[in-house]
Design an enzyme around this catalytic site. Structure first.
Site, PDB file in Angstrom:
ATOM      1  N   GLY A 157       0.776  -1.227   0.000  1.00 21.73           N
ATOM      2  CA  GLY A 157       0.000   0.000   0.000  1.00 21.73           C
ATOM      3  C   GLY A 157       0.809   1.279   0.000  1.00 21.73           C
ATOM      4  N   PRO A 196       4.865  -4.776  -0.723  1.00 16.22           N
ATOM      5  CG  PRO A 196       6.982  -3.809  -0.928  1.00 16.22           C
ATOM      6  CD  PRO A 196       6.248  -4.936  -0.262  1.00 16.22           C
ATOM      7  N   GLY A 197       3.787  -3.345  -3.815  1.00 16.27           N
ATOM      8  CA  GLY A 197       3.732  -3.558  -5.264  1.00 16.27           C
ATOM      9  C   GLY A 197       4.065  -2.264  -5.956  1.00 16.27           C
ATOM     10  NE  ARG A 198      -0.174   2.529  -5.771  1.00 18.37           N
ATOM     11  CZ  ARG A 198      -1.291   2.459  -6.493  1.00 18.37           C
ATOM     12  NH1 ARG A 198      -1.326   2.965  -7.696  1.00 18.37           N
ATOM     13  NH2 ARG A 198      -2.366   1.885  -5.989  1.00 18.37           N
ATOM     14  CB  CYS A 237     -16.049   3.589 -29.431  1.00 16.74           C
ATOM     15  SG  CYS A 237     -15.257   3.564 -31.028  1.00 16.74           S
ATOM     16  CD  GLU A 238     -16.379   2.545 -22.754  1.00 16.25           C
ATOM     17  OE1 GLU A 238     -16.719   3.228 -21.776  1.00 16.25           O
ATOM     18  OE2 GLU A 238     -16.353   1.320 -22.760  1.00 16.25           O
ATOM     19  CE1 TYR A 266      -1.877  -3.501  -8.520  1.00 14.50           C
ATOM     20  CE2 TYR A 266      -0.816  -1.454  -7.839  1.00 14.50           C
ATOM     21  CZ  TYR A 266      -1.213  -2.753  -7.569  1.00 14.50           C
ATOM     22  OH  TYR A 266      -0.949  -3.300  -6.340  1.00 14.50           O
TER      23      TYR A 266
END
Ligand code: LLP
Length: 420
Positions: free
Chosen positions: A235, A271-273, A339-340, A368
């Site tokens: 986190g 930890p990742g991010r 197309c959004e 991510y």
């Protein structure tokens, strides 16, 4: 070290000009700096030196084999949330005894796979899951090392969609349930209750939130017999844009040192991010620039299917032009071809005059990013490239359309009006 810098007016990843890679693999592509990944890992490890904390890299942030392999070779273990991520860790050469299996809905097949592969620990997230593990380890006659994920009822995380530690979130278990399951585990010959885990959310900047969660975790640990490991989750927040502050790593390390003094259990973090986000960019080519009323819209060839964070979490990633310029900058929106109307990669960024084919790099996209990509709108999964000093390698190639369609078939409908 900043891995993404201008040299002779052109944005480089370490010593490689982004345009060199773009010519070779086409755009869009993700590009990771091996040196930045190493620096981040070693920085974190050094900050925590003396606290005896092991780092379990949260593979969900970026599960490219080359990334897992690099962090593993520096001494990282892994926090995984699926059998697929265990497969990836094993394929990347990680030691199975360093793999911790978290996640709120592990299937029977995934638990069997984890136990057969002798991973370090399964983090139990519900009573149903505990019963399932128990039944499986009896069936296999295998011991199951488990930790219980505690829900400390702490509201953390930069965005509603990434906060996990509140009482009403689907994650973890309350203290009373853990105490019951712990004594059931102690009575069982095959279940080894080895510890507790907690993870309160992602992109956290406030150390006070960690402190509250860890205090509650220690209180719970004090009521249980034989807690040997405390897995303190991930986190750690980074600064995506000016004005946003990264977590104070030294303050976080001091908190770990304090925990160290209050327990004999081994400590781990997930930890990742923090490890991978800033080591990666998404490189995209300009398709065209158009004016929509007062807005200048830069249409690029990357889209929300390649990097969904701005659409899903209103995340603000920086956008860096490949060519450095002293010319005036114009307020711009960077949008993809999907197309959004939500397919916007950056709102209100300042960019120079751009021409079709110019390159832009979307910063802090190493976490991510590629892992959350999809084939929406019939688009090809985006390739990934790793740079190490003056060398680079394609670590996931762009698939062809035939490969993207290879799992699909058209049923034989001859003589029928419908499939059913
Ligand atoms: N451990 C557990 C049990 C987790 O669920 C997570 C992330 C982590 C560790 C790693 O958290 P980190 O250090 O990366 O913050 N897709 C979102 C983030 C989702 C995080 C989910 N869990 C985003 O792009 O912001």
């Amino acid at each position: 070290m900043n891995a993404f810098t201008y040299r002779n007016g052109r944005l480089h990843v370490e010593e490689v000009d982004l345009a060199t890679i773009a010519r070779e693999v086409g755009t869009p592509f993700y590009c990771y700096s091996a040196t930045a990944l190493r620096d981040r890992f070693l920085h974190l490890r050094d900050a925590m030196a003396g606290t005896g904390t092991s780092v379990l890299y949260a593979v969900k942030a970026n599960s490219n084999l080359a990334v897992i392999h690099l962090l593993g070779s520096l001494g990282a273990g892994a926090d995984v949330v699926s059998a697929g991520e265990i497969h990836r860790c094993l394929a990347a050469g990680l030691d199975r005894r360093t793999i911790v299996f978290s996640g709120v809905g592990k299937s029977r097949e995934e638990i069997v796979f984890a136990l057969e592969n002798g991973i370090r620990q399964i983090n139990v997230e519900s009573e149903g899951e505990f019963d399932r593990i128990l039944e499986i380890c009896v069936g296999l006659n295998k011991e199951a090392p488990v930790a219980f994920r505690f829900n400390p009822d702490v509201d953390a995380g930069g965005h509603e969609k990434i906060s996990t530690g509140r009482q009403t979130d689907k994650f973890g278990l309350p203290a009373a349930t853990i105490r019951q399951l712990w004594s059931r585990a102690l009575d069982h010959p095959l279940i080894q209750p080895i510890g507790l885990a907690v993870h309160i959310g992602s992109q956290i900047h406030d150390i006070g939130l960690y402190r509250t969660a860890f205090d509650r975790l220690l209180d719970l640990a004090g009521t249980l017999d034989g807690v040997a490991t405390l897995d303190l989750g991930g986190g750690l927040g980074i600064a995506y844009h000016d004005g946003e502050e990264a977590i104070d790593l030294d303050g976080y390390a001091r908190l770990l040192a304090d925990i160290r003094c209050r327990t004999d259990a081994e400590l781990a973090i997930e930890p990742g991010r923090w490890l991978v986000a800033s080591a990666g960019v998404l490189v995209t080519g300009v398709n065209t620039v158009k004016q929509a009323g007062p807005k200048r819209i830069v249409i690029v060839d990357a889209a929300m299917n390649d990097l969904v964070r701005p659409t899903l979490y209103d995340a603000r990633h920086p956008v860096w032009p490949h060519l450095e310029t002293a010319a005036p900058l114009l307020e711009s929106v960077v949008a993809g071809p999907v197309c959004e109307s939500g397919d916007v990669l950056a709102h209100d960024v300042l960019l120079p005059d751009l021409e079709d084919g110019d390159l832009l790099a979307i910063g802090h996209a190493g976490a991510y990013g590629a892992v959350m990509a999809s084939g929406y709108n019939g688009r090809l999964l985006v390739p990934e490239v790793m740079v190490d000093q003056d060398r680079h390698a394609v670590v996931r190639r762009r698939p062809g359309h035939d490969e993207m369609m290879a799992l699909e078939t058209v049923p034989d409908l001859q003589g029928h009006d419908s499939v059913f």
